[in-house]
Design a protein around this motif. Structure first.
Motif, PDB file in Angstrom:
ATOM      1  N   PRO A 149       8.681  -8.594  -0.183  1.00  0.00           N
ATOM      2  CA  PRO A 149       9.213  -9.447  -1.250  1.00  0.00           C
ATOM      3  C   PRO A 149       9.608  -8.686  -2.295  1.00  0.00           C
ATOM      4  O   PRO A 149       8.763  -7.637  -2.714  1.00  0.00           O
ATOM      5  N   ALA A 150      10.760  -8.776  -2.912  1.00  0.00           N
ATOM      6  CA  ALA A 150      11.412  -7.785  -3.967  1.00  0.00           C
ATOM      7  C   ALA A 150      10.645  -7.866  -5.087  1.00  0.00           C
ATOM      8  O   ALA A 150      10.657  -7.025  -5.758  1.00  0.00           O
ATOM      9  N   ASP A 151      10.053  -8.972  -5.405  1.00  0.00           N
ATOM     10  CA  ASP A 151       9.167  -8.875  -6.777  1.00  0.00           C
ATOM     11  C   ASP A 151       7.770  -8.499  -6.608  1.00  0.00           C
ATOM     12  O   ASP A 151       7.073  -8.740  -7.615  1.00  0.00           O
ATOM     13  N   LEU A 152       7.339  -7.885  -5.525  1.00  0.00           N
ATOM     14  CA  LEU A 152       5.910  -7.814  -5.361  1.00  0.00           C
ATOM     15  C   LEU A 152       5.533  -6.227  -5.634  1.00  0.00           C
ATOM     16  O   LEU A 152       4.731  -5.994  -6.581  1.00  0.00           O
ATOM     17  N   LEU A 153       6.599  -5.283  -5.436  1.00  0.00           N
ATOM     18  CA  LEU A 153       6.149  -3.743  -5.806  1.00  0.00           C
ATOM     19  C   LEU A 153       7.420  -3.295  -6.388  1.00  0.00           C
ATOM     20  O   LEU A 153       8.601  -3.799  -6.255  1.00  0.00           O
ATOM     21  N   THR A 154       6.969  -2.268  -7.285  1.00  0.00           N
ATOM     22  CA  THR A 154       8.276  -1.661  -8.063  1.00  0.00           C
ATOM     23  C   THR A 154       8.886  -0.667  -6.964  1.00  0.00           C
ATOM     24  O   THR A 154       8.459  -0.187  -5.942  1.00  0.00           O
ATOM     25  N   SER A 155      10.004  -0.115  -7.597  1.00  0.00           N
ATOM     26  CA  SER A 155      10.482   1.038  -6.822  1.00  0.00           C
ATOM     27  C   SER A 155       9.928   2.264  -6.369  1.00  0.00           C
ATOM     28  O   SER A 155       9.670   2.748  -5.327  1.00  0.00           O
ATOM     29  N   ARG A 156       9.066   2.533  -7.444  1.00  0.00           N
ATOM     30  CA  ARG A 156       8.111   3.693  -7.148  1.00  0.00           C
ATOM     31  C   ARG A 156       7.149   3.237  -6.349  1.00  0.00           C
ATOM     32  O   ARG A 156       6.381   4.254  -5.470  1.00  0.00           O
TER      33      ARG A 156
ATOM     34  N   LEU B 234       7.023   1.201  -3.814  1.00  0.00           N
ATOM     35  CA  LEU B 234       7.654   1.347  -2.519  1.00  0.00           C
ATOM     36  C   LEU B 234       7.766   2.741  -1.972  1.00  0.00           C
ATOM     37  O   LEU B 234       7.574   2.914  -0.732  1.00  0.00           O
ATOM     38  N   ASP B 235       8.413   3.481  -2.900  1.00  0.00           N
ATOM     39  CA  ASP B 235       8.347   5.025  -2.338  1.00  0.00           C
ATOM     40  C   ASP B 235       6.837   5.592  -1.993  1.00  0.00           C
ATOM     41  O   ASP B 235       6.813   6.262  -0.997  1.00  0.00           O
ATOM     42  N   VAL B 236       5.962   5.150  -2.640  1.00  0.00           N
ATOM     43  CA  VAL B 236       4.518   5.596  -2.338  1.00  0.00           C
ATOM     44  C   VAL B 236       4.043   5.034  -1.102  1.00  0.00           C
ATOM     45  O   VAL B 236       3.407   5.447  -0.233  1.00  0.00           O
ATOM     46  N   LEU B 237       4.356   3.644  -0.886  1.00  0.00           N
ATOM     47  CA  LEU B 237       3.911   3.011   0.413  1.00  0.00           C
ATOM     48  C   LEU B 237       4.709   3.632   1.529  1.00  0.00           C
ATOM     49  O   LEU B 237       3.957   3.632   2.630  1.00  0.00           O
ATOM     50  N   ARG B 238       5.966   3.973   1.312  1.00  0.00           N
ATOM     51  CA  ARG B 238       6.609   4.621   2.484  1.00  0.00           C
ATOM     52  C   ARG B 238       5.854   5.924   2.825  1.00  0.00           C
ATOM     53  O   ARG B 238       5.854   6.297   4.078  1.00  0.00           O
ATOM     54  N   ALA B 239       5.622   6.766   1.767  1.00  0.00           N
ATOM     55  CA  ALA B 239       4.868   7.837   2.014  1.00  0.00           C
ATOM     56  C   ALA B 239       3.661   7.680   2.813  1.00  0.00           C
ATOM     57  O   ALA B 239       3.191   8.593   3.686  1.00  0.00           O
TER      58      ALA B 239
ATOM     59  N   VAL C 182      -0.359   9.078  -8.139  1.00  0.00           N
ATOM     60  CA  VAL C 182      -0.506   8.583  -6.651  1.00  0.00           C
ATOM     61  C   VAL C 182      -1.616   7.867  -6.468  1.00  0.00           C
ATOM     62  O   VAL C 182      -1.380   6.528  -5.741  1.00  0.00           O
ATOM     63  N   GLN C 183      -2.697   8.097  -6.769  1.00  0.00           N
ATOM     64  CA  GLN C 183      -4.086   7.298  -6.625  1.00  0.00           C
ATOM     65  C   GLN C 183      -3.926   6.011  -7.233  1.00  0.00           C
ATOM     66  O   GLN C 183      -4.354   5.049  -6.593  1.00  0.00           O
ATOM     67  N   SER C 184      -3.405   5.926  -8.417  1.00  0.00           N
ATOM     68  CA  SER C 184      -3.504   4.695  -9.338  1.00  0.00           C
ATOM     69  C   SER C 184      -2.172   3.953  -8.650  1.00  0.00           C
ATOM     70  O   SER C 184      -2.627   2.613  -8.390  1.00  0.00           O
ATOM     71  N   HIS C 185      -1.344   4.265  -7.901  1.00  0.00           N
ATOM     72  CA  HIS C 185       0.048   3.620  -7.212  1.00  0.00           C
ATOM     73  C   HIS C 185      -0.679   2.964  -6.057  1.00  0.00           C
ATOM     74  O   HIS C 185      -0.328   1.790  -5.862  1.00  0.00           O
ATOM     75  N   VAL C 186      -1.516   3.868  -5.255  1.00  0.00           N
ATOM     76  CA  VAL C 186      -1.926   3.268  -4.001  1.00  0.00           C
ATOM     77  C   VAL C 186      -3.028   2.099  -4.443  1.00  0.00           C
ATOM     78  O   VAL C 186      -2.952   0.967  -3.542  1.00  0.00           O
ATOM     79  N   GLY C 187      -3.825   2.200  -5.363  1.00  0.00           N
ATOM     80  CA  GLY C 187      -4.896   1.198  -5.794  1.00  0.00           C
ATOM     81  C   GLY C 187      -4.143  -0.206  -6.362  1.00  0.00           C
ATOM     82  O   GLY C 187      -4.304  -1.387  -5.695  1.00  0.00           O
ATOM     83  N   ARG C 188      -3.013   0.094  -6.934  1.00  0.00           N
ATOM     84  CA  ARG C 188      -2.048  -1.243  -7.289  1.00  0.00           C
ATOM     85  C   ARG C 188      -1.513  -1.523  -6.103  1.00  0.00           C
ATOM     86  O   ARG C 188      -1.411  -3.082  -6.062  1.00  0.00           O
TER      87      ARG C 188
ATOM     88  N   LEU D 297      -2.561  -1.732  -2.939  1.00  0.00           N
ATOM     89  CA  LEU D 297      -3.611  -2.638  -2.068  1.00  0.00           C
ATOM     90  C   LEU D 297      -3.848  -3.653  -2.642  1.00  0.00           C
ATOM     91  O   LEU D 297      -3.917  -4.788  -2.148  1.00  0.00           O
ATOM     92  N   ALA D 298      -3.889  -3.653  -4.042  1.00  0.00           N
ATOM     93  CA  ALA D 298      -4.324  -4.952  -4.850  1.00  0.00           C
ATOM     94  C   ALA D 298      -3.222  -5.900  -4.771  1.00  0.00           C
ATOM     95  O   ALA D 298      -3.556  -7.210  -4.377  1.00  0.00           O
ATOM     96  N   LYS D 299      -1.944  -5.833  -4.750  1.00  0.00           N
ATOM     97  CA  LYS D 299      -0.829  -6.524  -4.649  1.00  0.00           C
ATOM     98  C   LYS D 299      -0.596  -7.281  -3.749  1.00  0.00           C
ATOM     99  O   LYS D 299      -0.092  -8.072  -3.301  1.00  0.00           O
ATOM    100  N   LEU D 300      -0.604  -6.266  -2.471  1.00  0.00           N
ATOM    101  CA  LEU D 300      -0.561  -6.700  -1.095  1.00  0.00           C
ATOM    102  C   LEU D 300      -1.757  -7.394  -0.602  1.00  0.00           C
ATOM    103  O   LEU D 300      -1.835  -7.767   0.832  1.00  0.00           O
ATOM    104  N   GLY D 301      -2.966  -7.326  -1.115  1.00  0.00           N
ATOM    105  CA  GLY D 301      -3.952  -7.814  -0.454  1.00  0.00           C
ATOM    106  C   GLY D 301      -4.509  -7.203   0.533  1.00  0.00           C
ATOM    107  O   GLY D 301      -5.310  -7.916   1.458  1.00  0.00           O
ATOM    108  N   LEU D 302      -4.485  -5.797   0.649  1.00  0.00           N
ATOM    109  CA  LEU D 302      -4.721  -4.914   1.728  1.00  0.00           C
ATOM    110  C   LEU D 302      -6.240  -4.359   1.277  1.00  0.00           C
ATOM    111  O   LEU D 302      -6.622  -3.870   0.471  1.00  0.00           O
TER     112      LEU D 302
END
Length: 482
Positions: free
Chosen positions: A148-155, A157-162, A183-189, A191-196
């Motif tokens: 969903p477009a409003d879940l993750l920022t573009s950055r 999404l880049d981190v999730l692809r990586a 990077v670690q901060s992005h990964v944490g967010r 996981l929280a946003k997607l409920g992973l």
């Protein structure tokens, strides 16, 4: 007791025995318990504390997928490390989605299992990016699903692809020009946003939602930090495990698995012209692309770009176009196949000179060159044929080394190594015969006969055949006390 507490779950006593011999107390492990089926896991965990569950995926009643799923739904539980083979793609995909935080291939070196259990116990994942990519792409739940477009920022999404590509925090930081802490901060967010629940779940999510597709989505290379060399450093390849390459000491990104399969089909036939048609058959088999051989130039161009040194201006690099096909120029290029052949020749010479200890040492050195399944994860008939060829070569070396150890009187050492090997190759009768000899020579006659019964039962159950003459002769010798 101190150490990493492990619960072993496998329906084969022979396999559990091999795992016990690998995860030893002196290496920092404690076998907290054992189960023969996934249905017994909750009770076993209630009865003992465990830090890691090592779970086989194929079991008769409750398999590893369902057992892992039940653990996840039941609340807090130790991380699950799956045991699988390259023939278990569908099961492995299911295990990752059920909640396993990693997996170990059954023909991996013992050291890989040790490192995997330690990593998982420390809270990390243990995933082979190449295998994960192949498995999850082949068994993607819905290729049309999108984030969903409003879940993750573009950055994010880049981190999730990586993350989906299997990149480490350091690699992501270098590619995106941010710090590892960021990077670690992005990964944490993410996981929280997607409920992973963890990073492996993020890998599964990335593939399920089409963010990563091997062959189309590869990481952007990090720009070199130093000026290009005038003289290109030599190329070095490893094929006795996942395909890897280095330019000097710098590891190279070889791209998606299909591209790597084409490279392997050329690399392992150096200085030989391989026709376009043959390459197509080698890499795509019975499912060629609709464009036929027209697809090859694009793949070859990408391979050249991967292998070309920064200062190199040669158009063809080491892959050259000939009239009827392509040729890999092998001069000055090193592979781990050459030292393998050299060590086998060294073992031959030592055994001919009656120096059994030197021959055993050379065999051990040759076995040590393997670091997983040869050409792991690469598709196509050629890669599969080479996997089988090199895999057979390794097994022959294991058998030869064990025979030498027995002739040298190293019965205990041989028995331990043979038990691990037989657990990974339970239908291999020569391994079983050698293990029976080793146990008999140690005075463990009952254990030797138990190996015969277990292998006989496995052969009858799986293939409907009886053991061959070699195993029967070994059993008769044990019964006679010889």
């Amino acid at each position: 007791m101190t150490g990493i507490r492990v619960l072993l779950v496998d329906d084969q006593e022979l396999v559990r025995s091999g795992l016990r011999r690998i995860l030893r107390p002196r290496d920092g492990f404690v076998i907290a318990g054992e189960c023969g089926d996934g249905a017994d896991v909750p009770a076993a965990l209630a009865a003992t504390e465990a830090d890691v569950v090592v779970m086989d995926l194929r079991m008769k009643h409750i398999d590893g997928i369902e057992a892992t799923r039940r653990l996840r739904l039941g609340g807090p539980h130790p991380p699950v490390l799956a045991l699988t083979t390259f023939d278990d793609d569908e099961l492995l995909a299911g295990a990752l989605r059920a909640g396993a935080v990693g997996y170990v291939l059954k023909d991996s070196p013992a050291e890989d299992l040790i490192r995997a259990v330690r990593a998982v116990a420390a809270g990390d994942a243990w995933l082979d990016a190449a295998v994960t990519a192949r498995v999850l792409t082949a068994y993607r739940r819905s290729a049309s699903r999108t984030v969903p477009a409003d879940l993750l920022t573009s950055r994010e999404l880049d981190v999730l692809r990586a993350v989906g590509r299997g990149q480490s925090d350091a690699e992501i930081a270098g590619a995106l020009h941010i710090s590892e802490v960021t990077v670690q901060s992005h990964v944490g967010r993410i996981l929280a946003k997607l409920g992973l629940r963890d990073r492996p779940a993020a890998v599964v999510y990335a593939f399920d939602h089409g963010l990563v597709t091997p062959g189309q989505d590869t990481p952007d290379p990090v720009p070199p930090a130093v000026a290009p060399r005038v003289s290109p450093a030599p190329l070095r390849f490893s094929v006795l495990g996942p395909l890897r390459a280095w330019r000097g000491t710098t590891p190279l990104d070889l791209g998606p698995t299909r591209q790597q399969a084409l490279l392997a089909a050329l690399l392992l036939r150096p200085d030989t012209v391989v026709s376009d048609t043959e390459l197509l058959d080698d890499v795509w088999g019975l499912e060629p692309p609709g464009t036929g051989t027209d697809v090859l130039p694009t793949y070859v161009l990408r391979i050249r770009n991967c292998l070309r040194a920064p200062a190199e201006t040669t158009k063809d690099s080491v892959v050259r176009r000939e009239r009827t096909g392509y040729l890999f120029a092998g001069q000055g290029v090193a592979t781990d196949v050459a030292p393998l052949s050299a060590l086998v020749a060294e073992a031959d010479a030592a055994e001919a000179a009656a120096d059994l200890a030197a021959a055993a040492e050379a065999c051990a050195g040759a076995i040590g060159l393997f670091h997983g399944e040869p050409l792991a994860g690469l598709p196509g008939p050629f890669a599969e044929g080479e996997r089988r060829r090199f895999g057979e070569r390794k097994l022959v070396l294991l058998q030869r080394k064990a025979d030498l150890q027995l002739r040298l009187g190293r019965h205990t050492e041989a028995a331990e190594e043979l038990a691990v090997a037989l657990a990974a190759h339970p239908h291999r009768e020569p391994l079983a015969a050698l293990l029976m000899r080793a146990l008999h020579l140690r005075g463990l006659r009952a254990d030797a006969l138990a190996v015969y019964r277990q292998v006989r039962e496995r052969l009858r159950h799986d293939y409907g055949v009886e053991p061959g003459e070699e195993l029967d002769r070994t059993r008769a010798a044990v019964l006679r006390g010889r």
